[in-house]
Design a protein around this motif. Structure first.
Motif, PDB file in Angstrom:
ATOM      1  N   VAL A 109       0.755  -1.167  -0.145  1.00 34.56           N
ATOM      2  CA  VAL A 109      -0.196  -0.119   0.108  1.00 34.56           C
ATOM      3  C   VAL A 109       0.887   1.321  -0.127  1.00 34.56           C
ATOM      4  CG1 VAL A 109      -1.798   1.217   1.275  1.00 34.56           C
ATOM      5  CG2 VAL A 109      -1.863  -1.253   1.228  1.00 34.56           C
ATOM      6  N   GLU A 110       0.526   2.308  -1.023  1.00 34.42           N
ATOM      7  CA  GLU A 110       1.573   3.360  -1.045  1.00 34.42           C
ATOM      8  C   GLU A 110       0.454   4.675  -0.833  1.00 34.42           C
ATOM      9  OE1 GLU A 110       4.741   3.697  -2.458  1.00 34.42           O
ATOM     10  OE2 GLU A 110       5.308   1.651  -3.043  1.00 34.42           O
ATOM     11  N   ALA A 111       1.097   5.663  -0.647  1.00 35.48           N
ATOM     12  CA  ALA A 111       0.367   6.971  -0.536  1.00 35.48           C
ATOM     13  C   ALA A 111      -0.891   7.198  -1.098  1.00 35.48           C
ATOM     14  CB  ALA A 111       1.389   8.192  -0.589  1.00 35.48           C
ATOM     15  N   GLN A 112      -0.669   7.131  -2.637  1.00 42.33           N
ATOM     16  CA  GLN A 112      -1.712   7.510  -3.481  1.00 42.33           C
ATOM     17  C   GLN A 112      -2.979   6.518  -3.441  1.00 42.33           C
ATOM     18  OE1 GLN A 112      -1.050  10.579  -4.952  1.00 42.33           O
ATOM     19  NE2 GLN A 112      -3.251  10.712  -5.078  1.00 42.33           N
ATOM     20  N   THR A 113      -2.563   5.395  -3.144  1.00 44.81           N
ATOM     21  CA  THR A 113      -3.600   4.190  -2.930  1.00 44.81           C
ATOM     22  C   THR A 113      -4.640   4.636  -1.837  1.00 44.81           C
ATOM     23  OG1 THR A 113      -1.755   2.791  -3.078  1.00 44.81           O
ATOM     24  CG2 THR A 113      -3.730   1.803  -2.954  1.00 44.81           C
ATOM     25  N   LEU A 114      -3.833   5.250  -0.723  1.00 47.15           N
ATOM     26  CA  LEU A 114      -4.711   5.456   0.355  1.00 47.15           C
ATOM     27  C   LEU A 114      -5.576   6.959   0.099  1.00 47.15           C
ATOM     28  CD1 LEU A 114      -2.154   5.234   3.537  1.00 47.15           C
ATOM     29  CD2 LEU A 114      -4.400   3.911   2.913  1.00 47.15           C
ATOM     30  N   ALA A 115      -5.064   7.829  -0.694  1.00 47.19           N
ATOM     31  CA  ALA A 115      -5.797   9.221  -0.791  1.00 47.19           C
ATOM     32  C   ALA A 115      -6.846   8.656  -1.651  1.00 47.19           C
ATOM     33  CB  ALA A 115      -4.756  10.086  -1.359  1.00 47.19           C
ATOM     34  N   ASN A 116      -6.852   7.952  -2.613  1.00 49.57           N
ATOM     35  CA  ASN A 116      -7.952   7.495  -3.595  1.00 49.57           C
ATOM     36  C   ASN A 116      -9.096   6.471  -2.988  1.00 49.57           C
ATOM     37  OD1 ASN A 116      -6.968   9.524  -5.340  1.00 49.57           O
ATOM     38  ND2 ASN A 116      -5.953   7.686  -6.494  1.00 49.57           N
ATOM     39  N   VAL A 117      -8.391   5.741  -1.938  1.00 47.67           N
ATOM     40  CA  VAL A 117      -9.571   4.921  -1.392  1.00 47.67           C
ATOM     41  C   VAL A 117     -10.429   5.510  -0.570  1.00 47.67           C
ATOM     42  CG1 VAL A 117      -9.737   2.775   0.348  1.00 47.67           C
ATOM     43  CG2 VAL A 117      -8.020   2.663  -1.520  1.00 47.67           C
ATOM     44  N   TYR A 118      -9.914   6.398   0.125  1.00 50.62           N
ATOM     45  CA  TYR A 118     -10.748   7.306   1.067  1.00 50.62           C
ATOM     46  C   TYR A 118     -11.454   8.194   0.066  1.00 50.62           C
ATOM     47  CZ  TYR A 118      -7.554   5.885   4.623  1.00 50.62           C
ATOM     48  OH  TYR A 118      -7.031   5.121   5.797  1.00 50.62           O
ATOM     49  N   LEU A 119     -11.335   8.669  -1.109  1.00 52.56           N
ATOM     50  CA  LEU A 119     -12.371   9.289  -2.075  1.00 52.56           C
ATOM     51  C   LEU A 119     -13.417   8.479  -2.397  1.00 52.56           C
ATOM     52  CD1 LEU A 119     -10.034  11.462  -4.368  1.00 52.56           C
ATOM     53  CD2 LEU A 119     -11.599  12.268  -2.672  1.00 52.56           C
ATOM     54  N   ALA A 120     -13.198   7.095  -2.534  1.00 43.09           N
ATOM     55  CA  ALA A 120     -13.873   5.901  -3.233  1.00 43.09           C
ATOM     56  C   ALA A 120     -14.908   5.467  -1.961  1.00 43.09           C
ATOM     57  CB  ALA A 120     -13.115   4.633  -3.576  1.00 43.09           C
ATOM     58  N   LEU A 121     -14.502   5.410  -0.815  1.00 40.69           N
ATOM     59  CA  LEU A 121     -15.239   5.195   0.283  1.00 40.69           C
ATOM     60  C   LEU A 121     -16.186   6.321   0.533  1.00 40.69           C
ATOM     61  CD1 LEU A 121     -12.646   3.592   2.753  1.00 40.69           C
ATOM     62  CD2 LEU A 121     -14.510   2.451   1.737  1.00 40.69           C
ATOM     63  N   ALA A 139       6.783 -11.094  -5.139  1.00 40.93           N
ATOM     64  CA  ALA A 139       5.486 -10.751  -4.738  1.00 40.93           C
ATOM     65  C   ALA A 139       5.050 -11.376  -3.510  1.00 40.93           C
ATOM     66  CB  ALA A 139       4.472 -11.156  -5.776  1.00 40.93           C
ATOM     67  N   GLU A 140       4.436 -10.895  -2.531  1.00 38.84           N
ATOM     68  CA  GLU A 140       3.779 -11.256  -1.260  1.00 38.84           C
ATOM     69  C   GLU A 140       2.202 -10.959  -1.313  1.00 38.84           C
ATOM     70  OE1 GLU A 140       6.892 -11.163   2.209  1.00 38.84           O
ATOM     71  OE2 GLU A 140       7.183  -9.216   0.926  1.00 38.84           O
ATOM     72  N   PRO A 141       1.455 -11.807  -2.003  1.00 40.64           N
ATOM     73  CA  PRO A 141       0.039 -11.063  -1.999  1.00 40.64           C
ATOM     74  C   PRO A 141      -0.690 -11.259  -0.554  1.00 40.64           C
ATOM     75  CG  PRO A 141       0.310 -13.070  -3.376  1.00 40.64           C
ATOM     76  CD  PRO A 141       1.666 -12.734  -3.127  1.00 40.64           C
ATOM     77  N   ASP A 142      -0.366 -12.430   0.082  1.00 38.70           N
ATOM     78  CA  ASP A 142      -0.657 -12.606   1.518  1.00 38.70           C
ATOM     79  C   ASP A 142      -0.443 -11.420   2.690  1.00 38.70           C
ATOM     80  OD1 ASP A 142      -2.255 -14.662   0.545  1.00 38.70           O
ATOM     81  OD2 ASP A 142      -0.616 -15.922   1.194  1.00 38.70           O
ATOM     82  N   ARG A 143       0.659 -11.159   2.431  1.00 43.67           N
ATOM     83  CA  ARG A 143       1.282 -10.121   3.401  1.00 43.67           C
ATOM     84  C   ARG A 143       0.614  -8.755   3.101  1.00 43.67           C
ATOM     85  NH1 ARG A 143       4.629  -5.811   2.961  1.00 43.67           N
ATOM     86  NH2 ARG A 143       5.350  -6.319   1.137  1.00 43.67           N
ATOM     87  N   VAL A 144       0.540  -8.415   1.742  1.00 46.05           N
ATOM     88  CA  VAL A 144      -0.018  -7.362   1.264  1.00 46.05           C
ATOM     89  C   VAL A 144      -1.612  -7.024   1.711  1.00 46.05           C
ATOM     90  CG1 VAL A 144      -0.339  -5.741  -0.835  1.00 46.05           C
ATOM     91  CG2 VAL A 144       1.865  -6.840  -0.533  1.00 46.05           C
ATOM     92  N   SER A 145      -2.327  -8.329   1.456  1.00 41.39           N
ATOM     93  CA  SER A 145      -3.583  -8.356   1.937  1.00 41.39           C
ATOM     94  C   SER A 145      -3.843  -7.952   3.233  1.00 41.39           C
ATOM     95  CB  SER A 145      -4.110  -9.677   1.561  1.00 41.39           C
ATOM     96  OG  SER A 145      -4.325 -10.207   0.321  1.00 41.39           O
ATOM     97  N   ARG A 146      -3.071  -8.607   4.210  1.00 39.62           N
ATOM     98  CA  ARG A 146      -2.937  -8.372   5.718  1.00 39.62           C
ATOM     99  C   ARG A 146      -2.863  -6.699   5.803  1.00 39.62           C
ATOM    100  NH1 ARG A 146      -0.198 -12.944   6.300  1.00 39.62           N
ATOM    101  NH2 ARG A 146       1.867 -11.663   6.672  1.00 39.62           N
ATOM    102  N   ASP A 147      -1.837  -6.221   5.087  1.00 39.38           N
ATOM    103  CA  ASP A 147      -1.550  -4.686   5.117  1.00 39.38           C
ATOM    104  C   ASP A 147      -3.087  -4.071   4.783  1.00 39.38           C
ATOM    105  OD1 ASP A 147       0.865  -5.200   5.880  1.00 39.38           O
ATOM    106  OD2 ASP A 147       1.986  -4.357   4.278  1.00 39.38           O
ATOM    107  N   ILE A 148      -3.389  -4.271   3.868  1.00 42.81           N
ATOM    108  CA  ILE A 148      -4.688  -3.491   3.250  1.00 42.81           C
ATOM    109  C   ILE A 148      -5.792  -3.500   4.441  1.00 42.81           C
ATOM    110  CG2 ILE A 148      -6.551  -3.485   1.462  1.00 42.81           C
ATOM    111  CD1 ILE A 148      -4.695  -4.430  -0.324  1.00 42.81           C
TER     112      ILE A 148
END
Ligand code: GTP
Length: 528
Positions: A109-121, A139-148
């Motif tokens: 997860v990175e900065a722009q992801t967050l800003a845009n997810v909040y706009l989407a919510l 690639a670590e999809p499971d770790r990244v899923s937990r982060d999200i």
């Protein structure tokens, strides 16, 4: 297709996480475009965008897809990725019921992801998490899923694992769009309300407006009314984006399309404005419209004074396509005639400058960008430097910034003038806090001494507050003879050197007898 089979969605992602690659794969798999038609990435079609690898203007594409022998219409609405354009992102999200949240599974997860997810919510969108680049060894999809789940609080038990590049997981994504994102509400009988999420100026047809019909229907030939700008036009052509423009006779609530109506400027039909019928008007416009407000200002001056009329024409043309660009004529004894221009942010400013130079062949000097001050003079007359860069570097890119105008604050500021060869050079003047004036004055004069080439005469460079000189440097005289290094007569080498020198000169602005390079005008931003 019936409205129950329409899905409107967008893709939100941090830069480089693979939004365009995924969009291309969706368009290919649904047969919307053939591989050979694809100019690499279809949705980003401005050269500058491709070069910089960022999405600036948003667009849309309609896809047809059959699931369990039921035909569906999927509208993908693209979103721009940069903070300068967050208003446009918010309007394109408002045109959708759902969003794919694409996260690079090797990055997280990175900065722009967050800003845009909040706009989407905020826009109540159904969000489908997609973990991209699972082909990468890191690639670590499971770790990244937990982060999200931890950072955003979004359930990732159904997150889709995909590789846009290798074409893995694309069908799962299409199926999820249909099963998880709700269809639009059917309000075809209500007065027309359509949200503009993008527009651009076409030199032959006038402005082309991209919209999502929220309520009602629109027919070819209807007289339409733009509720914020107050302008009315006849819809000469309406159509869908497949993804090329395809004319139709009628569009209903929930659908996405375009209108061409000989509209003269994008300012008449701005992103966020609501389209209704001229006669049967909607009672209220759709929420969220904002006036474009310039946040960053700079002066633009042609290096060659003769290019002033061309600069004006070029700015007028760009403005037809960019309602957020503001400009007014400015002249100063030092710089001659130019324009004071207002932009959404620094990226917007750079893009405009590059387009002016590339598309209109102008050579320009830009003065250091600044924000608006309101000054009360003591005799009774009536973002701020590098904040964003600092924020990004100190937070290693994780911090993101959004800004809204909250009003003016009082501060003890002084105007620091720079005199070169005894002449005040207005574009080099800055406003600084009184406690910092001496340090800035010293640093700036030293920096200018490095940047300004030595002249044939001794050149004083001074920083002043009012008539008081607070720092001073002087540049000793030299005679610059580039040919002195060539002995004898190799004429081609001489020509090369002279040509090189001429090119080096290009971005110099003559101020009195002194040639001042572009970098000098930006020096105030680069002080340690
Ligand atoms: P912006 O338009 O700048 O927002 O970037 P984007 O998010 O659209 O990213 P883009 O699709 O341009 O992809 C960025 C880079 O990642 C490109 O070099 C792609 O080839 C690469 N890429 C995209 N998807 C994958 C993937 O699934 N696996 C691998 N290995 N690389 C990928």
């Amino acid at each position: 297709v019936p409205i129950a089979n329409i899905r409107n969605f967008c893709i939100i992602a941090h830069i480089d996480h693979g939004k365009s690659t995924l969009a291309d794969k969706l368009l290919q798999l649904t047969g919307t475009i053939q591989k050979r038609e694809m100019k690499e990435q279809f949705l980003d079609n401005m050269d500058l965008e491709r070069e910089r690898g960022i999405t600036i203007k948003l667009q849309a594409a309609r896809m047809r897809y059959v699931l369990e022998s039921e035909p569906y219409c999927l509208n993908l609405i693209d979103t721009p990725g940069h903070v300068d354009f967050s208003y446009e992102v918010s309007r394109s999200l408002a045109a959708c019921e759902g969003a794919l949240l694409v996260v690079d599974a090797s990055q997280g997860v990175e900065a722009q992801t967050l800003a845009n997810v909040y706009l989407a919510l905020e826009n109540n969108l159904e969000i489908i998490p997609v973990l991209n680049k699972i082909d990468l060894p890191g690639a670590e999809p499971d770790r990244v899923s937990r982060d999200i789940e931890e950072i955003i609080g979004l359930d990732c038990s159904d997150a889709i694992h995909c590789s846009a590049k290798e074409g893995i997981g694309i069908t799962d994504i299409l199926n999820a769009i249909i099963t998880r994102i709700p269809p639009p509400k059917d309000t075809a009988g209500s007065p027309l309300r359509a949200l503009i999420f993008d527009s651009y100026y076409d030199p032959y047809k006038g402005v082309i407006v991209y919209f999502r019909i929220v309520d009602g229907t629109i027919k070819k030939g209807d007289r339409i009314y733009f509720m914020a700008s107050g302008k009315d036009y006849v819809a000469d052509e309406i159509g869908v984006l497949s993804p090329n423009q395809l004319p139709v006779n009628e569009l209903y609530s929930g659908e996405v399309g375009y209108i061409s109506a000989s509209i003269r400027s994008v300012a008449d039909a701005r992103v966020g404005d609501t389209i209704t019928h001229f006669r049967r008007r909607a009672e209220s416009s759709l929420p969220g419209y904002e006036e474009a407000r310039s946040m960053v200002f700079c002066g633009l001056f042609p290096v060659d004074a003769d290019q002033f009329p061309e600069l004006r024409d070029a700015l007028e043309k760009l403005q037809l396509n960019d309602a957020a660009l503001k400009f007014e004529p400015e002249s100063s004894s030092a710089m001659g005639f130019g324009f004071r221009c207002g932009f959404l942010g620094l990226l917007h400013m750079e893009i405009v400058q590059e387009r002016l130079e590339r598309e209109y062949n102008l050579t320009l000097i830009t003065t250091a960008p600044s924000v608006v001050y309101r000054v009360n003079c003591i005799n009774g007359d009536t973002m701020v430097g590098d904040f964003f860069d600092q924020l990004k570097s100190r937070s290693k890119g994780y911090a993101s910034m959004e800004y809204t105008f909250v009003g003016y604050r009082e501060s003890e500021l002084v105007k620091l003038d720079i005199h070169i060869n005894g002449e005040p050079v207005e574009p080099l003047a800055t406003i600084v806090h009184k406690d910092k004036a001496y340090a800035v004055g010293r640093a700036l004069t030293q920096k200018l001494k490095e940047l300004i080439p030595r002249q044939m005469f001794k050149l004083p460079i001074q920083a002043c507050i009012g008539s008081k000189v607070i720092a001073s440097e002087s540049l000793s005289a030299i005679r610059k003879d580039v040919l002195s290094k060539c002995y004898g007569g190799d004429i081609t080498r001489k020509k090369k050197l002279l040509k090189k020198q001429a090119e080096g000169k290009k971005r110099m602005k003559a101020i009195g007898k002194v040639e001042v390079p572009q970098e000098a005008f930006m020096a105030v931003l680069r002080l340690e």
